[in-house]
Design an enzyme around this catalytic site. Structure first.
Site, mmCIF file in Angstrom:
data_model
loop_
_atom_site.group_PDB
_atom_site.id
_atom_site.type_symbol
_atom_site.label_atom_id
_atom_site.label_comp_id
_atom_site.label_asym_id
_atom_site.label_seq_id
_atom_site.Cartn_x
_atom_site.Cartn_y
_atom_site.Cartn_z
ATOM 1 N N VAL A 71 -3.954 9.239 -1.568
ATOM 2 C CA VAL A 71 -4.629 8.050 -1.035
ATOM 3 C C VAL A 71 -6.145 8.245 -1.006
ATOM 4 C CG1 VAL A 71 -4.929 6.697 1.080
ATOM 5 C CG2 VAL A 71 -2.652 7.248 0.259
ATOM 6 N N THR B 99 -1.477 7.364 7.637
ATOM 7 C CA THR B 99 -0.440 6.694 8.430
ATOM 8 C C THR B 99 -0.208 7.518 9.693
ATOM 9 O OG1 THR B 99 0.580 5.902 6.397
ATOM 10 C CG2 THR B 99 1.955 5.892 8.378
ATOM 11 N N CYS C 282 6.506 9.022 1.608
ATOM 12 C CA CYS C 282 6.312 8.180 2.804
ATOM 13 C C CYS C 282 7.569 7.581 3.433
ATOM 14 C CB CYS C 282 5.278 7.115 2.511
ATOM 15 S SG CYS C 282 3.653 7.868 2.350
ATOM 16 N N GLU D 127 2.517 4.689 -5.276
ATOM 17 C CA GLU D 127 2.200 5.651 -6.323
ATOM 18 C C GLU D 127 2.631 5.056 -7.654
ATOM 19 O OE1 GLU D 127 3.386 9.665 -5.596
ATOM 20 O OE2 GLU D 127 2.804 9.555 -3.501
ATOM 21 N N LYS E 108 2.098 -0.789 9.652
ATOM 22 C CA LYS E 108 2.384 0.172 8.577
ATOM 23 C C LYS E 108 3.805 0.731 8.701
ATOM 24 C CE LYS E 108 1.956 2.976 5.216
ATOM 25 N NZ LYS E 108 1.999 2.510 3.847
ATOM 26 N N LYS F 11 9.491 10.191 5.507
ATOM 27 C CA LYS F 11 8.762 10.701 6.671
ATOM 28 C C LYS F 11 8.435 9.585 7.666
ATOM 29 C CE LYS F 11 3.824 10.729 5.495
ATOM 30 N NZ LYS F 11 3.319 9.720 6.405
ATOM 31 N N PHE G 139 -1.309 0.395 1.925
ATOM 32 C CA PHE G 139 0.017 -0.041 1.470
ATOM 33 C C PHE G 139 0.250 0.228 -0.017
ATOM 34 C CE2 PHE G 139 -1.267 -2.625 5.092
ATOM 35 C CZ PHE G 139 -0.200 -2.433 5.953
ATOM 36 N N LEU G 140 -0.641 1.021 -0.648
ATOM 37 C CA LEU G 140 -0.488 1.196 -2.101
ATOM 38 C C LEU G 140 0.755 2.006 -2.445
ATOM 39 C CD1 LEU G 140 -1.350 4.327 -2.886
ATOM 40 C CD2 LEU G 140 -3.633 3.432 -2.616
ATOM 41 N N ARG H 85 17.123 -2.727 -5.492
ATOM 42 C CA ARG H 85 17.737 -1.925 -6.560
ATOM 43 C C ARG H 85 18.564 -0.808 -5.925
ATOM 44 N NH1 ARG H 85 13.818 0.690 -8.783
ATOM 45 N NH2 ARG H 85 12.098 -0.457 -7.866
HETATM 46 N N1 LIG Z 1 0.959 8.951 -0.989
HETATM 47 C C1 LIG Z 1 0.986 7.637 -0.842
HETATM 48 O O1 LIG Z 1 1.375 6.914 -1.755
HETATM 49 C C2 LIG Z 1 0.552 6.972 0.438
HETATM 50 C C3 LIG Z 1 0.179 7.746 1.546
HETATM 51 N N2 LIG Z 1 -0.209 7.134 2.707
HETATM 52 C C4 LIG Z 1 -0.646 7.951 3.849
HETATM 53 O O2 LIG Z 1 -1.926 8.507 3.523
HETATM 54 C C5 LIG Z 1 -2.065 9.796 4.095
HETATM 55 C C6 LIG Z 1 -2.420 10.813 3.021
HETATM 56 O O3 LIG Z 1 -1.331 10.900 2.124
HETATM 57 P P1 LIG Z 1 -1.429 11.783 0.805
HETATM 58 O O4 LIG Z 1 -2.658 11.380 0.068
HETATM 59 O O5 LIG Z 1 -0.122 11.693 0.129
HETATM 60 O O6 LIG Z 1 -1.659 13.214 1.500
HETATM 61 P P2 LIG Z 1 -1.746 14.705 0.935
HETATM 62 O O7 LIG Z 1 -1.091 15.537 1.960
HETATM 63 O O8 LIG Z 1 -1.304 14.734 -0.479
HETATM 64 O O9 LIG Z 1 -3.312 15.020 0.923
HETATM 65 C C7 LIG Z 1 -4.069 15.280 2.063
HETATM 66 C C8 LIG Z 1 -5.338 16.030 1.643
HETATM 67 O O10 LIG Z 1 -6.181 16.197 2.780
HETATM 68 C C9 LIG Z 1 -6.795 17.486 2.680
HETATM 69 N N3 LIG Z 1 -7.299 17.908 3.996
HETATM 70 C C10 LIG Z 1 -6.571 18.234 5.101
HETATM 71 N N4 LIG Z 1 -7.392 18.584 6.103
HETATM 72 C C11 LIG Z 1 -8.657 18.486 5.626
HETATM 73 C C12 LIG Z 1 -9.941 18.738 6.184
HETATM 74 N N5 LIG Z 1 -10.072 19.173 7.441
HETATM 75 N N6 LIG Z 1 -11.037 18.535 5.411
HETATM 76 C C13 LIG Z 1 -10.901 18.107 4.129
HETATM 77 N N7 LIG Z 1 -9.719 17.859 3.538
HETATM 78 C C14 LIG Z 1 -8.601 18.050 4.286
HETATM 79 C C15 LIG Z 1 -5.674 18.367 2.146
HETATM 80 O O11 LIG Z 1 -6.164 19.564 1.591
HETATM 81 C C16 LIG Z 1 -5.067 17.439 1.091
HETATM 82 O O12 LIG Z 1 -5.695 17.584 -0.158
HETATM 83 C C17 LIG Z 1 -0.750 10.086 4.803
HETATM 84 O O13 LIG Z 1 -0.868 9.742 6.158
HETATM 85 C C18 LIG Z 1 0.231 9.156 4.111
HETATM 86 O O14 LIG Z 1 1.307 8.802 4.955
HETATM 87 C C19 LIG Z 1 -0.282 5.767 2.818
HETATM 88 C C20 LIG Z 1 0.052 4.971 1.761
HETATM 89 C C21 LIG Z 1 0.493 5.507 0.485
HETATM 90 O O1 LIG Z 2 3.397 4.463 2.637
HETATM 91 C C1 LIG Z 2 3.468 4.808 1.478
HETATM 92 O O2 LIG Z 2 3.230 5.916 1.050
HETATM 93 C C2 LIG Z 2 3.914 3.854 0.430
HETATM 94 O O3 LIG Z 2 5.349 3.976 0.320
HETATM 95 C C3 LIG Z 2 5.933 3.161 -0.684
HETATM 96 O O4 LIG Z 2 5.397 3.461 -1.964
HETATM 97 P P1 LIG Z 2 5.912 4.699 -2.864
HETATM 98 O O5 LIG Z 2 6.476 5.747 -1.979
HETATM 99 O O6 LIG Z 2 4.808 5.020 -3.784
HETATM 100 O O7 LIG Z 2 7.111 4.168 -3.771
HETATM 101 P P2 LIG Z 2 8.070 2.903 -3.871
HETATM 102 O O8 LIG Z 2 7.839 2.255 -5.162
HETATM 103 O O9 LIG Z 2 8.028 2.056 -2.674
HETATM 104 O O10 LIG Z 2 9.495 3.634 -3.938
HETATM 105 C C4 LIG Z 2 9.925 4.475 -2.874
HETATM 106 C C5 LIG Z 2 11.332 4.962 -3.144
HETATM 107 O O11 LIG Z 2 12.278 3.908 -3.007
HETATM 108 C C6 LIG Z 2 13.123 3.861 -4.143
HETATM 109 N N1 LIG Z 2 13.515 2.442 -4.388
HETATM 110 C C7 LIG Z 2 12.583 1.475 -4.429
HETATM 111 C C8 LIG Z 2 12.957 0.160 -4.625
HETATM 112 C C9 LIG Z 2 14.309 -0.174 -4.751
HETATM 113 O O12 LIG Z 2 14.707 -1.344 -4.909
HETATM 114 N N2 LIG Z 2 15.227 0.833 -4.698
HETATM 115 C C10 LIG Z 2 14.872 2.139 -4.506
HETATM 116 O O13 LIG Z 2 15.749 3.028 -4.438
HETATM 117 C C11 LIG Z 2 12.291 4.446 -5.288
HETATM 118 O O14 LIG Z 2 13.117 4.936 -6.307
HETATM 119 C C12 LIG Z 2 11.542 5.533 -4.551
HETATM 120 O O15 LIG Z 2 12.326 6.698 -4.471
HETATM 121 C C13 LIG Z 2 5.605 1.696 -0.375
HETATM 122 O O16 LIG Z 2 6.137 0.858 -1.402
HETATM 123 C C14 LIG Z 2 4.100 1.467 -0.269
HETATM 124 O O17 LIG Z 2 3.832 0.135 0.110
HETATM 125 C C15 LIG Z 2 3.554 2.433 0.789
HETATM 126 O O18 LIG Z 2 2.144 2.318 0.884
#
Ligand SMILES: NC(=O)C1=CN([C@@H]2O[C@H](COP(=O)(O)OP(=O)(O)OC[C@H]3O[C@@H](n4cnc5c(N)ncnc54)[C@H](O)[C@@H]3O)[C@@H](O)[C@H]2O)C=CC1
Ligand SMILES: O=C(O)[C@H]1O[C@H](OP(=O)(O)OP(=O)(O)OC[C@H]2O[C@@H](n3ccc(=O)[nH]c3=O)[C@H](O)[C@@H]2O)[C@H](O)[C@@H](O)[C@@H]1O
Length: 428
Positions: free
Chosen positions: A11, A120, A257, A152, A201, A260, A149-150, A248
């Protein structure tokens, strides 16, 4: 505006690149020096279509910078936190990265700023940060909750075209500044209290997870009554009150996400003395969906001991190399425990999976080598290349009884049966 983004995970990196691309002056702060070195070379530590190119363009135009020192935040109009909030084994959200950064920030900040929480965090966290850390600071620090809300695999598209932008806060001037951050994005902006924004969220992710577990239960029932989920789900989804997305059926949700955040919300509920029964069922159905797949293979192969199962797909969904909480990671160890031999292939996620799967799993360089000698194939991620596979050729590489368990309902059932496979799907 001048923006610092702390945490270059998924993110944080997307936010850093997108905000810089929108014309803001952005610095990305990351404590992991390996990640930082890669980023400065224009290499994204994660795979996301289009992100490498955008990063390289921004670096070559001097429109983005990276730092390991948190002091770099000084002078920023906005400091955005995007550090990880992983689940602890009991489901509680581990907020140590968030609190670690906040406690450092209040020490180093010597210019007024707005702290924007992108990570989050459980409902109530923002208010607690305000009470514990932001009351008597050297300089004024306003707090805004701004959940992300993005998805991956389509992160940039979701960033620029969100369904809504949620801003939680009680400082009017800070709210206006955060609105300016998204000045080039055409989306409804909803302003509310900090705790409500945090709840939006969790409620969104929990609802989407509920839709998935619900359709998986319907699919399981389809198998028992002789209905076909491919016919049922689209027809149900055409009711605009229900909606066609996230219906699906498959091996259940994975990713960093949904698992968790559902467990995190359940933990908050228990902690507050509330029994969120529906959410507990959603989590349980998701776990069972993986186990059901193993049992299906066991029945189709008349036992798993000594059998060879090929796994196509390791990532939690197509379009990413992310394996966090992927169904494959639950299913493969179960197959091994039952005595099966496992080979696996994924177009992007093999290297990540190799680090966490047991050493007896063999990894192939292409789907055909993966299938070689297998009695059963489990399609665990619906990468397009698997539906385009030459299944006739694949069958010649396999051994009897030629079982296919299509864990994502992505393959042509009738065609595969015609080619001599024993096809099993989820609810079809
Ligand atoms: N991955 C996703 O698609 C989405 C994630 N989120 C939320 O966004 C947040 C971040 O998620 P990810 O990007 O997947 O996390 P991640 O765990 O992959 O990355 C977190 C980064 O923060 C760094 N970090 C930690 N402490 C630090 C510090 N003190 N100074 C500098 N850097 C530091 C870590 O080294 C790591 O690179 C989470 O709360 C997640 O739930 C929300 C929407 C989508
Ligand atoms: O909080 C987050 O990190 C993000 O979590 C999801 O995004 P993401 O985890 O990237 O992936 P999704 O496309 O939502 O799929 C999540 C899982 O559900 C599964 N899925 C999805 C849709 C479906 O109909 N059936 C199903 O089994 C996918 O295969 C995958 O394992 C949400 O869609 C985002 O809006 C949110 O920001």
């Amino acid at each position: 505006m001048k923006v610092s983004v702390i945490g270059m995970g998924y993110v944080g990196l997307v936010a850093t690149c997108a905000l810089a691309n929108s014309g803001h002056e952005v610095i990305g702060i990351e404590k992991d020096v390996n990640k930082l070195t890669k980023l400065r070379q224009g290499k994204c530590p994660i795979f996301e279509q289009g992100l490498d190119e955008l990063l390289q363009k921004l670096i070559s135009e001097n429109r983005i910078a990276f730092s390991s020192g948190i002091e770099a935040v000084n002078g920023s109009d906005i400091v955005m936190l995007a550090v990880g909030t992983p689940a602890m084994p009991n489901g509680r959200v581990d907020l140590s990265q968030v609190y670690g950064v906040v406690s450092e920030l209040v020490k180093v900040l010597d210019t007024p700023t707005i702290l924007v929480m992108k990570s989050t965090v459980p409902p109530g966290t923002g208010e607690s940060i305000c009470q514990r850390y932001l009351k008597n600071t050297k300089v004024p620090i306003a707090y805004i909750s701004n959940p992300e809300f993005l998805r991956e695999g389509q992160a940039l598209k979701d960033w620029y075209y969100p369904d809504r932008i949620v801003i939680g806060g009680d400082d009017d001037s800070a709210i206006e500044q955060v609105k300016r951050l998204y000045g080039d994005i055409d989306a409804p902006i909803l302003v509310m209290g900090i705790t409500s924004a945090e709840m939006v969220k969790y409620a969104s992710n929990a609802f989407l997870a509920t839709k998935i577990s619900f359709i998986n239960e319907i699919a399981n029932l389809c198998e028992l009554v002789g209905a076909d989920i491919d016919e049922v789900a689209p027809a149900v989804g055409m009711d605009s009150r229900i909606g066609k997305e996230f219906l699906r059926a498959g091996l259940g949700y994975g990713g960093s996400c949904f698992p968790k955040d559902t467990k995190g919300l359940d933990y908050v509920s228990v902690f507050k003395g509330y029994n969120f029964r529906l959410l507990k069922a959603v989590i349980e159905v998701n776990t069972n969906q993986r186990i059901r797949a193993v049992r299906k293979l066991e029945r189709a192969l008349d036992g798993l001991a000594g059998k060879h199962v090929a796994i196509l797909g390791l990532a939690f969904k197509p379009g990413t190399d992310d394996i966090r909480e992927a169904p494959s990671l639950d299913i493969i160890p179960l197959l091994l425990v039952e005595g099966a031999t496992v080979t696996a292939y994924d177009p992007l996620a093999t290297e990540n999976a190799r680090k966490v799967l047991p050493p007896d799993v063999k990894f192939a360089d292409n789907p055909y080598d993966c299938i070689e000698g297998a009695q059963a194939v489990l399609l665990a991620t619906e990468w397009p290349e698997f539906s385009q596979l030459d299944w006739l050729q694949a069958r010649t590489r396999m051994k009897s009884p030629y079982v296919i368990l299509d864990g994502r309902n992505a393959l042509e059932k009738d065609e595969l049966n015609r080619l001599g496979f024993q096809y099993y799907g989820i609810g079809r």
